[in-house]
Design an enzyme around this catalytic site. Structure first.
Site, PDB file in Angstrom:
ATOM      1  N   ARG A   1      -2.537  34.368  -4.909  1.00  0.00           N
ATOM      2  CA  ARG A   1      -2.527  33.457  -3.738  1.00  0.00           C
ATOM      3  C   ARG A   1      -1.433  33.880  -2.760  1.00  0.00           C
ATOM      4  O   ARG A   1      -1.417  33.464  -1.619  1.00  0.00           O
ATOM      5  CB  ARG A   1      -2.248  31.994  -4.145  1.00  0.00           C
ATOM      6  CG  ARG A   1      -3.249  31.289  -5.045  1.00  0.00           C
ATOM      7  CD  ARG A   1      -4.678  31.452  -4.670  1.00  0.00           C
ATOM      8  NE  ARG A   1      -5.265  32.579  -5.331  1.00  0.00           N
ATOM      9  CZ  ARG A   1      -6.338  33.226  -4.898  1.00  0.00           C
ATOM     10  NH1 ARG A   1      -6.920  32.856  -3.792  1.00  0.00           N
ATOM     11  NH2 ARG A   1      -6.833  34.252  -5.558  1.00  0.00           N
TER      12      ARG A   1
ATOM     13  N   ASP B   1     -22.143  33.079  -3.284  1.00  0.00           N
ATOM     14  CA  ASP B   1     -20.694  33.269  -3.271  1.00  0.00           C
ATOM     15  C   ASP B   1     -20.117  32.809  -4.614  1.00  0.00           C
ATOM     16  O   ASP B   1     -20.706  31.967  -5.288  1.00  0.00           O
ATOM     17  CB  ASP B   1     -20.138  32.399  -2.129  1.00  0.00           C
ATOM     18  CG  ASP B   1     -18.664  32.647  -1.878  1.00  0.00           C
ATOM     19  OD1 ASP B   1     -18.155  33.694  -2.308  1.00  0.00           O
ATOM     20  OD2 ASP B   1     -18.028  31.791  -1.234  1.00  0.00           O
ATOM     21  N   GLU B   2     -18.949  33.349  -4.991  1.00  0.00           N
ATOM     22  CA  GLU B   2     -18.246  32.904  -6.217  1.00  0.00           C
ATOM     23  C   GLU B   2     -19.186  32.923  -7.425  1.00  0.00           C
ATOM     24  O   GLU B   2     -19.260  31.966  -8.203  1.00  0.00           O
ATOM     25  CB  GLU B   2     -17.683  31.476  -6.046  1.00  0.00           C
ATOM     26  CG  GLU B   2     -16.722  31.302  -4.875  1.00  0.00           C
ATOM     27  CD  GLU B   2     -15.344  31.894  -5.123  1.00  0.00           C
ATOM     28  OE1 GLU B   2     -15.185  32.626  -6.118  1.00  0.00           O
ATOM     29  OE2 GLU B   2     -14.445  31.648  -4.318  1.00  0.00           O
TER      30      GLU B   2
ATOM     31  N   GLN C   1     -11.510  36.202 -11.707  1.00  0.00           N
ATOM     32  CA  GLN C   1     -11.174  34.865 -11.204  1.00  0.00           C
ATOM     33  C   GLN C   1     -12.096  33.801 -11.791  1.00  0.00           C
ATOM     34  O   GLN C   1     -12.303  32.750 -11.191  1.00  0.00           O
ATOM     35  CB  GLN C   1     -11.240  34.845  -9.678  1.00  0.00           C
ATOM     36  CG  GLN C   1     -10.155  35.715  -9.038  1.00  0.00           C
ATOM     37  CD  GLN C   1     -10.129  35.558  -7.529  1.00  0.00           C
ATOM     38  OE1 GLN C   1      -9.707  34.528  -7.005  1.00  0.00           O
ATOM     39  NE2 GLN C   1     -10.585  36.569  -6.817  1.00  0.00           N
TER      40      GLN C   1
ATOM     41  N   LYS D   1     -14.475  39.015   0.958  1.00  0.00           N
ATOM     42  CA  LYS D   1     -15.843  38.751   0.498  1.00  0.00           C
ATOM     43  C   LYS D   1     -16.617  37.884   1.497  1.00  0.00           C
ATOM     44  O   LYS D   1     -17.804  38.105   1.722  1.00  0.00           O
ATOM     45  CB  LYS D   1     -15.843  38.119  -0.889  1.00  0.00           C
ATOM     46  CG  LYS D   1     -15.301  36.711  -0.937  1.00  0.00           C
ATOM     47  CD  LYS D   1     -15.261  36.175  -2.350  1.00  0.00           C
ATOM     48  CE  LYS D   1     -14.603  34.824  -2.419  1.00  0.00           C
ATOM     49  NZ  LYS D   1     -15.370  33.738  -1.831  1.00  0.00           N
ATOM     50  N   THR D   2     -15.932  36.911   2.115  1.00  0.00           N
ATOM     51  CA  THR D   2     -16.646  36.051   3.080  1.00  0.00           C
ATOM     52  C   THR D   2     -17.108  36.884   4.266  1.00  0.00           C
ATOM     53  O   THR D   2     -18.190  36.679   4.811  1.00  0.00           O
ATOM     54  CB  THR D   2     -15.727  34.894   3.552  1.00  0.00           C
ATOM     55  OG1 THR D   2     -15.199  34.251   2.392  1.00  0.00           O
ATOM     56  CG2 THR D   2     -16.485  33.883   4.373  1.00  0.00           C
TER      57      THR D   2
END
Length: 672
Positions: A600, A213-214, A244, A30-31
């Protein structure tokens, strides 16, 4: 530039026909999408960098984004680009428009311990639990964009009725101090834009495209801010993952994702499902667990990184045994695979679970870092120094006045401060202003008055310099004048004093460099530096390079990170899922936490639970977490529990023995 992106990523970067939601699964890049889109807007679409804002939730994410965009653009081209947290963007807006809201530009930002202190004065109590509940309630109201009058009207039970009254007085107190708290940095800009359309128009022209973002972590107030800024056209790309969304307790509302589809009928949704982080088995486990939650949007992560190792689920006798087993497995694995300590993370639901692990790691001399530990800015010596900075920037900041006036001691005693406080509140002025009132000065003895005025006049002198002289010089004069180094050595053991003084010097050095910085975002006198420090201390301190050490972290703090090998401990009913969440029907958020924990891991995942555990001095029998039963059976190997396969366990024991021999450097033959 876009050739390295997969096709959904490329589509997300190039889509500009209206509002866009990018559903980005864990590890799906995503970044990369956000940074490439910024570069694309500037290089291909004629946007100026200053017209774009990318908003994140942490300083660390903002820094990483800044670096990546810098590589994509030719350094110079990014001048004026805003990559900031929601709170820093709010601070920029408030600083520019403070007058419209009745604040001076050098308002203070109070941290949670300052606001805690104000609440304890308002409630006249030291009952920490009551204070924490009230503080949390006020924060929830602010995040939900509810003002004191609305809170009063809505309050239905005793505690909230009382909290609503406190909220009113608390807000009045902040205004009197010309101070804002952390939540105000979002709430006040929304109020500003709703009350002053001209300010909104100005900022809409200034920021022509937003990337968020997020997005699943936004609260009602942040959603309002985005909606106001992006206007009817919805010039934004929101990137998020409903799987998430783990910050419900902090006011985040995953419903904001659904709200987007209702508020913008033209919303385009693009899914990123290819994961570049984990093996197939780890992703299958994540997909299968999260499939038990109702879905806003359907997506399935996939990866071409190979099947990978089985997921290991181990049952331990108790928490001591669990910690011992985890550290032993980890060190054996590191020895065998020649990895680094930083390839490993041990994750848990609550901070209290870390203590036993820390003991084991120290016993085995394994280096570790713990996230969510004390931030650099929480250290007393840094807070002392920041109190002076806040007072120099804003003499109405009473909490800063009290700390600076008494550390180091300057002959200003409690009696003087109490009388000053009484006078100030009767006349509705700050402590600093009260000290100069003739009527008040008559009440004090000459010596007390001299000490008080010496301090206030010193602050005034430094204030004059702070506006024009380099930050480094002003700080040096300040430290010499208050003789802080001598104060530390007088009040601490030599070694503690030395380490505290070193922190102070580090801090001053860092501020001095910031003050000397060049470029738009660095025209920083001491006032701007002070606001920046207040904000950074709340967002998470300075980010230094990560040492080679095992990472201990709560699941909440681990979001956004990745590790070669993950040990997820304490997977029991009552811990994960947490007992309160089970009672309050919040299982879905706990399942998302489990999902975050699983995703993770890049190469291997070890999950453990205890058959019994001590709680409040009593030994309790524990059940494995329901989430363990939701894992795909073919991808899991069980050890030590009811589902363990004795043959597999024997094989494991043999392997473990061989590893231990190797670690001990034993040359004994296998059959010995």
């Amino acid at each position: 530039m876009l050739s390295k992106l997969n096709s959904p990523q490329r589509e997300a970067v190039k889509y500009l026909d209206g509002p866009l939601l990018v559903l980005a699964g864990a590890g799906s890049g995503k970044t990369r999408v956000i940074t490439h889109k910024i570069a694309y807007l500037i290089n291909e679409c004629g946007y100026q960098p200053r017209e774009i804002a990318a908003i994140t939730f942490t300083n660390k994410a903002a820094l990483e984004m800044q670096e990546r965009v810098g590589h994509l653009l030719d350094g110079k081209a990014s001048k004026g680009l805003t990559i900031a947290t929601f709170h820093s963007l709010g601070l920029q807006m408030l600083r520019a428009e403070a007058k419209l809201l009745g604040y001076k530009p050098q308002f203070s930002i109070l941290d949670s311990s300052d606001s805690f202190k104000i609440l304890s004065d308002v409630l006249a109590t030291t009952d920490k639990q009551l204070l924490r509940k009230t503080q949390w309630q006020i924060s929830q109201w602010k995040n939900g964009f509810i003002n004191p009058d609305q809170a009063k009207a809505q309050a239905d039970e005793e505690l909230t009725v009382a909290a609503a009254k406190v909220y009113q007085i608390y807000q009045q107190t902040l205004k009197a101090y010309q101070a804002v708290d952390f939540d105000d940095l979002i709430k006040l800009p929304v109020e500003l834009f709703e009350q002053h359309p001209e300010a909104l128009t100005k900022w809409q022209h200034k920021l022509k495209y937003l990337l968020i973002d997020e997005y699943q972590d936004t609260n009602a107030c942040q959603y309002k801010l985005v909606k106001l800024l992006t206007g009817v056209e919805g010039r934004f790309t929101a990137v998020g993952d409903d799987d998430q969304a783990i910050y419900g307790w902090r006011g985040a509302d995953v419903e904001n994702l659904r709200q987007l589809t209702e508020d913008w009928s033209r919303l385009k949704v693009i899914k990123l499902e290819q994961n570049y982080r984990s093996t197939v088995r780890i992703l299958r486990a994540a997909n299968q667990v999260i499939a038990n939650n109702p879905k806003l949007f359907d997506k399935k992560l996939w990866s071409d990184l190979g099947t990978g190792e089985h997921i290991q689920v181990s049952a331990a006798r108790d928490e001591e045994h669990e910690a011992e087993a985890v550290v032993m497995k980890l060190t054996a694995h590191k020895f065998e695979h020649r990895t680094k300590y930083s390839d490993y993370a041990i994750l848990y639901r609550g901070n209290h679970q870390a203590r036993i692990l820390e003991q084991q790691l120290r016993n085995q001399k394994v280096p570790y870092t713990i996230s969510g530990g004390q931030s650099f800015f929480d250290k007393a010596e840094i807070k002392d120094l920041v109190a002076y900075l806040r007072l120099i920037a804003n003499e109405d900041d009473d909490p800063a006045f009290i700390r600076a006036a008494t550390t180091p001691k300057k002959g200003i005693g409690n009696t003087t401060l109490e009388r000053l406080g009484e006078y100030a509140s009767q006349h509705n002025i700050s402590l600093f202003a009260a000290a100069f009132e003739g009527e008040f000065q008559h009440e004090l003895g000459q010596r007390q008055l001299d000490d008080l005025l010496t301090f206030c006049q010193f602050i005034s002198r430094i204030q004059e310099r702070a506006a024009k002289d380099p930050a480094g010089e002003v700080l040096e004069s300040l430290m010499n004048a208050i003789q802080y180094e001598a104060f530390l050595y007088d009040s601490e053991e030599p070694r503690a004093a030395e380490s505290k003084w070193k922190n102070v010097l580090d801090f001053i050095g860092w501020l001095t460099r910031k003050g000397e910085g060049s470029g738009d975002d660095d025209e920083r006198n001491l006032l701007q530096l002070t606001q920046m420090v207040s904000l950074m201390s709340m967002l998470e301190g300075r980010e230094n390079g990560e040492p080679d050490a095992v990472k201990l972290s709560t699941l909440h703090a681990a979001k956004g990170l990745e590790f070669g090998h993950v040990y997820l401990i304490g997977c029991e009913e009552g811990i994960l899922p947490h007992r309160e969440s089970v009672d309050n029907g919040k299982i879905e958020e706990e399942r998302r936490l489990m999902y975050v924990g699983i995703t993770r891991a890049q190469k291997s995942l070890n999950i453990s639970w205890c058959k019994k555990r001590r709680r409040a001095g009593e030994t309790e029998i524990c059940e494995p977490s329901r989430f363990i039963a939701e894992l795909p059976a073919d991808d899991v190997r069980h050890f030590g529990g009811p589902q363990a396969d004795p043959e597999v366990s024997k094989e494991m024991a043999r392997e473990r023995m061989a590893q231990i021999r190797a670690m001990l450097g034993s040359k004994a033959p296998e059959s010995a």
